[in-house]
Design an enzyme around this catalytic site. Structure first.
Site, PDB file in Angstrom:
ATOM      1  N   LYS A  28      42.309  26.391  48.513  1.00  0.00           N
ATOM      2  CA  LYS A  28      41.058  25.910  49.128  1.00  0.00           C
ATOM      3  C   LYS A  28      41.246  24.589  49.857  1.00  0.00           C
ATOM      4  O   LYS A  28      40.615  24.344  50.884  1.00  0.00           O
ATOM      5  CB  LYS A  28      39.966  25.762  48.086  1.00  0.00           C
ATOM      6  CG  LYS A  28      40.357  24.976  46.853  1.00  0.00           C
ATOM      7  CD  LYS A  28      40.324  25.865  45.653  1.00  0.00           C
ATOM      8  CE  LYS A  28      40.906  25.240  44.435  1.00  0.00           C
ATOM      9  NZ  LYS A  28      40.962  26.167  43.315  1.00  0.00           N
ATOM     10  N   ASP A  41      37.293  19.342  44.525  1.00  0.00           N
ATOM     11  CA  ASP A  41      37.574  20.784  44.478  1.00  0.00           C
ATOM     12  C   ASP A  41      36.325  21.577  44.882  1.00  0.00           C
ATOM     13  O   ASP A  41      36.398  22.490  45.715  1.00  0.00           O
ATOM     14  CB  ASP A  41      38.022  21.155  43.056  1.00  0.00           C
ATOM     15  CG  ASP A  41      38.228  22.648  42.895  1.00  0.00           C
ATOM     16  OD1 ASP A  41      39.292  23.139  43.320  1.00  0.00           O
ATOM     17  OD2 ASP A  41      37.322  23.323  42.376  1.00  0.00           O
ATOM     18  N   GLU A  96      40.249  34.963  49.819  1.00  0.00           N
ATOM     19  CA  GLU A  96      39.165  35.247  48.858  1.00  0.00           C
ATOM     20  C   GLU A  96      39.298  34.415  47.582  1.00  0.00           C
ATOM     21  O   GLU A  96      38.305  33.922  47.037  1.00  0.00           O
ATOM     22  CB  GLU A  96      39.179  36.744  48.491  1.00  0.00           C
ATOM     23  CG  GLU A  96      38.132  37.145  47.466  1.00  0.00           C
ATOM     24  CD  GLU A  96      36.714  36.913  47.941  1.00  0.00           C
ATOM     25  OE1 GLU A  96      36.339  37.461  48.989  1.00  0.00           O
ATOM     26  OE2 GLU A  96      35.962  36.165  47.269  1.00  0.00           O
ATOM     27  N   GLY A 114      37.428  31.956  42.351  1.00  0.00           N
ATOM     28  CA  GLY A 114      38.465  32.757  41.699  1.00  0.00           C
ATOM     29  C   GLY A 114      38.214  34.243  41.839  1.00  0.00           C
ATOM     30  O   GLY A 114      38.241  34.778  42.938  1.00  0.00           O
ATOM     31  N   GLY A 142      44.041  22.645  27.973  1.00  0.00           N
ATOM     32  CA  GLY A 142      44.538  23.207  29.229  1.00  0.00           C
ATOM     33  C   GLY A 142      43.431  23.635  30.194  1.00  0.00           C
ATOM     34  O   GLY A 142      43.679  24.282  31.206  1.00  0.00           O
ATOM     35  N   LYS A 165      35.566  24.023  48.325  1.00  0.00           N
ATOM     36  CA  LYS A 165      35.031  25.388  48.285  1.00  0.00           C
ATOM     37  C   LYS A 165      33.741  25.510  49.080  1.00  0.00           C
ATOM     38  O   LYS A 165      33.552  26.476  49.821  1.00  0.00           O
ATOM     39  CB  LYS A 165      34.812  25.788  46.826  1.00  0.00           C
ATOM     40  CG  LYS A 165      36.118  25.897  46.037  1.00  0.00           C
ATOM     41  CD  LYS A 165      35.835  25.970  44.543  1.00  0.00           C
ATOM     42  CE  LYS A 165      37.108  26.097  43.732  1.00  0.00           C
ATOM     43  NZ  LYS A 165      36.871  25.904  42.293  1.00  0.00           N
ATOM     44  N   THR A 224      49.995  29.509  37.530  1.00  0.00           N
ATOM     45  CA  THR A 224      48.892  30.279  36.949  1.00  0.00           C
ATOM     46  C   THR A 224      48.565  31.492  37.814  1.00  0.00           C
ATOM     47  O   THR A 224      48.537  32.634  37.346  1.00  0.00           O
ATOM     48  CB  THR A 224      47.640  29.376  36.814  1.00  0.00           C
ATOM     49  OG1 THR A 224      48.001  28.236  36.040  1.00  0.00           O
ATOM     50  CG2 THR A 224      46.498  30.117  36.148  1.00  0.00           C
ATOM     51  N   VAL A 225      48.310  31.268  39.102  1.00  0.00           N
ATOM     52  CA  VAL A 225      47.869  32.365  39.966  1.00  0.00           C
ATOM     53  C   VAL A 225      49.048  33.253  40.362  1.00  0.00           C
ATOM     54  O   VAL A 225      48.959  34.492  40.308  1.00  0.00           O
ATOM     55  CB  VAL A 225      47.144  31.826  41.230  1.00  0.00           C
ATOM     56  CG1 VAL A 225      46.566  32.977  42.033  1.00  0.00           C
ATOM     57  CG2 VAL A 225      46.048  30.848  40.842  1.00  0.00           C
ATOM     58  N   VAL A 276      37.792  30.537  46.638  1.00  0.00           N
ATOM     59  CA  VAL A 276      36.449  30.145  46.182  1.00  0.00           C
ATOM     60  C   VAL A 276      36.016  31.067  45.052  1.00  0.00           C
ATOM     61  O   VAL A 276      36.035  32.288  45.201  1.00  0.00           O
ATOM     62  CB  VAL A 276      35.423  30.229  47.337  1.00  0.00           C
ATOM     63  CG1 VAL A 276      34.065  29.707  46.870  1.00  0.00           C
ATOM     64  CG2 VAL A 276      35.899  29.470  48.562  1.00  0.00           C
TER      65      VAL A 276
HETATM   66  N1  NAP Z   1      44.521  28.090  38.679  1.00  0.00           N
HETATM   67  C1  NAP Z   1      43.450  28.752  39.090  1.00  0.00           C
HETATM   68  O1  NAP Z   1      42.724  29.342  38.287  1.00  0.00           O
HETATM   69  C2  NAP Z   1      43.124  28.810  40.560  1.00  0.00           C
HETATM   70  C3  NAP Z   1      41.944  29.446  40.965  1.00  0.00           C
HETATM   71  C4  NAP Z   1      41.667  29.554  42.335  1.00  0.00           C
HETATM   72  C5  NAP Z   1      42.551  29.025  43.246  1.00  0.00           C
HETATM   73  N2  NAP Z   1      43.672  28.367  42.822  1.00  0.00           N
HETATM   74  C6  NAP Z   1      44.591  27.846  43.831  1.00  0.00           C
HETATM   75  O2  NAP Z   1      45.799  28.569  43.742  1.00  0.00           O
HETATM   76  C7  NAP Z   1      46.889  27.725  44.097  1.00  0.00           C
HETATM   77  C8  NAP Z   1      47.892  27.705  42.964  1.00  0.00           C
HETATM   78  O3  NAP Z   1      47.260  27.202  41.802  1.00  0.00           O
HETATM   79  P1  NAP Z   1      47.913  27.346  40.351  1.00  0.00           P
HETATM   80  O4  NAP Z   1      46.863  26.941  39.390  1.00  0.00           O
HETATM   81  O5  NAP Z   1      48.572  28.648  40.208  1.00  0.00           O
HETATM   82  O6  NAP Z   1      49.006  26.180  40.419  1.00  0.00           O
HETATM   83  P2  NAP Z   1      50.217  25.913  39.420  1.00  0.00           P
HETATM   84  O7  NAP Z   1      50.021  26.636  38.141  1.00  0.00           O
HETATM   85  O8  NAP Z   1      50.418  24.448  39.394  1.00  0.00           O
HETATM   86  O9  NAP Z   1      51.458  26.595  40.177  1.00  0.00           O
HETATM   87  C9  NAP Z   1      51.999  26.062  41.339  1.00  0.00           C
HETATM   88  C10 NAP Z   1      53.274  26.810  41.656  1.00  0.00           C
HETATM   89  O10 NAP Z   1      53.804  26.294  42.883  1.00  0.00           O
HETATM   90  C11 NAP Z   1      55.197  25.991  42.678  1.00  0.00           C
HETATM   91  N3  NAP Z   1      55.537  24.867  43.552  1.00  0.00           N
HETATM   92  C12 NAP Z   1      55.085  23.609  43.534  1.00  0.00           C
HETATM   93  N4  NAP Z   1      55.636  22.885  44.499  1.00  0.00           N
HETATM   94  C13 NAP Z   1      56.478  23.708  45.151  1.00  0.00           C
HETATM   95  C14 NAP Z   1      57.370  23.553  46.249  1.00  0.00           C
HETATM   96  N5  NAP Z   1      57.502  22.385  46.876  1.00  0.00           N
HETATM   97  N6  NAP Z   1      58.079  24.614  46.633  1.00  0.00           N
HETATM   98  C15 NAP Z   1      57.964  25.794  46.003  1.00  0.00           C
HETATM   99  N7  NAP Z   1      57.144  26.018  44.978  1.00  0.00           N
HETATM  100  C16 NAP Z   1      56.414  24.968  44.550  1.00  0.00           C
HETATM  101  C17 NAP Z   1      55.333  25.656  41.214  1.00  0.00           C
HETATM  102  O11 NAP Z   1      56.680  25.849  40.814  1.00  0.00           O
HETATM  103  P3  NAP Z   1      57.154  25.721  39.279  1.00  0.00           P
HETATM  104  O12 NAP Z   1      56.473  26.854  38.538  1.00  0.00           O
HETATM  105  O13 NAP Z   1      58.618  25.906  39.317  1.00  0.00           O
HETATM  106  O14 NAP Z   1      56.689  24.374  38.833  1.00  0.00           O
HETATM  107  C18 NAP Z   1      54.363  26.659  40.589  1.00  0.00           C
HETATM  108  O15 NAP Z   1      54.998  27.881  40.377  1.00  0.00           O
HETATM  109  C19 NAP Z   1      46.270  26.370  44.415  1.00  0.00           C
HETATM  110  O16 NAP Z   1      46.017  26.284  45.786  1.00  0.00           O
HETATM  111  C20 NAP Z   1      44.963  26.387  43.647  1.00  0.00           C
HETATM  112  O17 NAP Z   1      43.986  25.547  44.219  1.00  0.00           O
HETATM  113  C21 NAP Z   1      43.971  28.253  41.498  1.00  0.00           C
END
Ligand code: NAP
Length: 434
Positions: free
Chosen positions: A111, A207, A135, A140, A193, A211, A20-21, A138
């Site tokens: 986080k 979570d 940044e 987003g 989702g 934060k 996602t990010v 916490v």
């Molecule tokens: N989602 C949000 O809105 C949001 C907001 C603020 C902060 N965050 C933080 O941002 C971070 C990412 O969140 P996200 O929601 O983007 O997660 P996500 O959608 O689950 O994406 C995780 C990514 O990491 C990759 N990955 C997982 N294990 C791996 C490994 N061992 N080696 C290499 N790549 C690996 C995955 O690969 P594949 O794509 O190939 O599966 C995927 O591309 C987290 O720390 C989360 O807490 C997220």
């Protein structure tokens, strides 16, 4: 490296995690590589994720693929390492450590990593002269970290509190507006989702606790101390709590707070009642909200998106811009070599107003017995509501108390639970400080 045509400095960015990010960041940088003109251009040169074959948000053909995030972190072909994998340990931590050990700037949205290992990573970063920025960890896309780290650097912050988990706020809002149970709303949120397949980090309050731990460290100048956070999630909130709170003029929110009290800091996450009209009660759906209270500034209130590809990528980009413009600050408020956790304040010492929900037998003298038990314990009642009998002689009662030490209230509730007229264990929720 300089761009041939513009003469601008080019910053080569390695991105680990393209979900996602990470996907949002690739789109952002493809659309506007010159988003920070004072710092030059940002170009993604290396990427890493689990699946090489999965479709990504942009054409990645010109980017070098890495199977191993640590190898990407160490690669001399990037100047900034961006960690967007997630998780407090494992590959995310190993890669961040590898980049910092080489003195390479790190930007992360993680986080869990910062709340759990922030102090040791800050030491590594500062020992090697590398920025470590988070940044996006916490709220987003809504600025919170920079406000505390930069805008309020000299302020004497007294408290930070608010709604830091959009999934929980969405669930509570839907329960109230649709009259659906926690389980039904969670299942629908997962289908759409909005909630993870494994929702325990969100609904269990962890979570939000990650934060608020980070914000507490920035607000009070200590090291992040996740182990000291007291955490209750929304999974115990029943539809009946929401309806009865509503009848008394309140909405239930998952409130994360960090409060300086005497020589210590209390960091907590729990469901709490906020009165109608209060900004926390009026923060609906997946929005996040935060109050920052300081001795000189008084109260600041910010509200906005706490997650999602676009907002979170914008926050990651803001950190990349800080690296590009060579902004220099300690990772937390104080140099990492001096960071220690603030002493934690126990919950029992906290003074709170509470909401108590009872289900009692429909018989004379029950209300008097409850009131007497509370009075004997020194808990005074502020509001009281008795609902019509629900059949089979069960009567729901809710009451709110004036501010009292939590240890005193808990003791009184234990005594109420033992009254013969009780049909189920009393339910207790705190009322948010407003
Ligand atoms: N989602 C949000 O809105 C949001 C907001 C603020 C902060 N965050 C933080 O941002 C971070 C990412 O969140 P996200 O929601 O983007 O997660 P996500 O959608 O689950 O994406 C995780 C990514 O990491 C990759 N990955 C997982 N294990 C791996 C490994 N061992 N080696 C290499 N790549 C690996 C995955 O690969 P594949 O794509 O190939 O599966 C995927 O591309 C987290 O720390 C989360 O807490 C997220």
């Amino acid at each position: 490296m300089a761009d041939q045509s513009s003469g601008q400095k080019v910053w080569r960015v390695g991105v680990a995690g393209l979900g996602t990010v990470g996907g949002g960041l690739l789109s952002f940088l493809a659309e506007c590589p010159d988003f920070a003109p004072a710092g030059g251009r940002a170009v993604v040169t290396g990427i890493c994720a689990r699946s090489r074959s999965r479709a990504r948000t942009v054409d990645t053909a010109a980017m070098t693929w890495f199977d191993d995030p640590v190898a990407l972190a160490k690669s001399p072909d990037n100047d900034i390492f961006v960690e967007l994998i997630g998780g407090s340990d494992g590959p995310a931590k190993a890669a961040v450590e590898a980049a910092l050990a080489l003195g390479k700037p790190v930007v992360t949205a993680n986080k869990a990593l910062i709340a759990t290992h922030g102090a040791e990573l800050a030491k590594l970063a500062e020992a090697n002269g590398a920025p470590l920025l988070f940044e996006a960890a916490v709220m987003g896309g809504t600025p919170a970290v920079k406000i505390l780290r930069e805008s309020l650097v000299g302020e004497d912050v007294v408290s930070v509190s608010g709604i830091l988990n959009g999934t929980c706020n969405y669930i509570l809002t839907e329960m109230e507006t649709k009259g659906s149970s926690f389980a039904d709303v969670l299942a629908e949120a997962q289908r759409l989702g909005y909630a993870e397949a494994d929702p325990s980090t969100d609904v269990g309050g962890f979570d939000a606790a990650h934060k608020i731990t980070i914000l507490a460290a920035l607000a009070f100048g200590g090291a992040p101390n996740f182990a000291a956070a007291e955490i209750e999630g929304v999974d115990q909130v029943e539809l009946e709590d929401i309806k009865l709170a509503h009848d008394l003029g309140y909405r239930i929110r998952l409130v994360a707070s960090a409060v300086r009290e005497g020589s210590g800091v209390a960091v907590r996450v729990h469901p709490a009642l906020a009165p109608f009209g209060h900004p926390l009660a009026e923060t609906r759906g997946a929005l996040n909200a935060l109050f920052i209270e300081g001795r000189r500034i008084g109260r600041i209130f910010i509200q906005g998106p706490g997650a999602g590809a676009g907002p979170t990528a914008a926050a990651v980009a803001a950190d990349i811009a800080d690296v590009m413009t060579l902004a220099k600050r300690p990772v937390f408020q104080s140099p990492a070599s001096t960071l220690v956790p603030e002493p934690a304040i126990s919950a029992a010492d906290r003074i709170s107003r509470v909401f108590i929900r009872l289900k009692v037998k429909d018989q004379p003298g029950v209300i008097a017995a409850v009131s007497e038990t509370l009075a004997e314990a020194g808990v005074s009642i502020d509001g009281f509501l008795q609902k019509p009998s629900q059949g089979e002689g069960a009567v729901p009662i809710v009451l709110t108390t004036h501010a009292t030490a939590e240890s005193v209230v808990l003791e009184a509730v234990e005594r109420i639970a033992r009254l013969p007229a009780m049909l189920e264990r009393p339910k207790l929720l705190r009322i948010a400080r407003v």
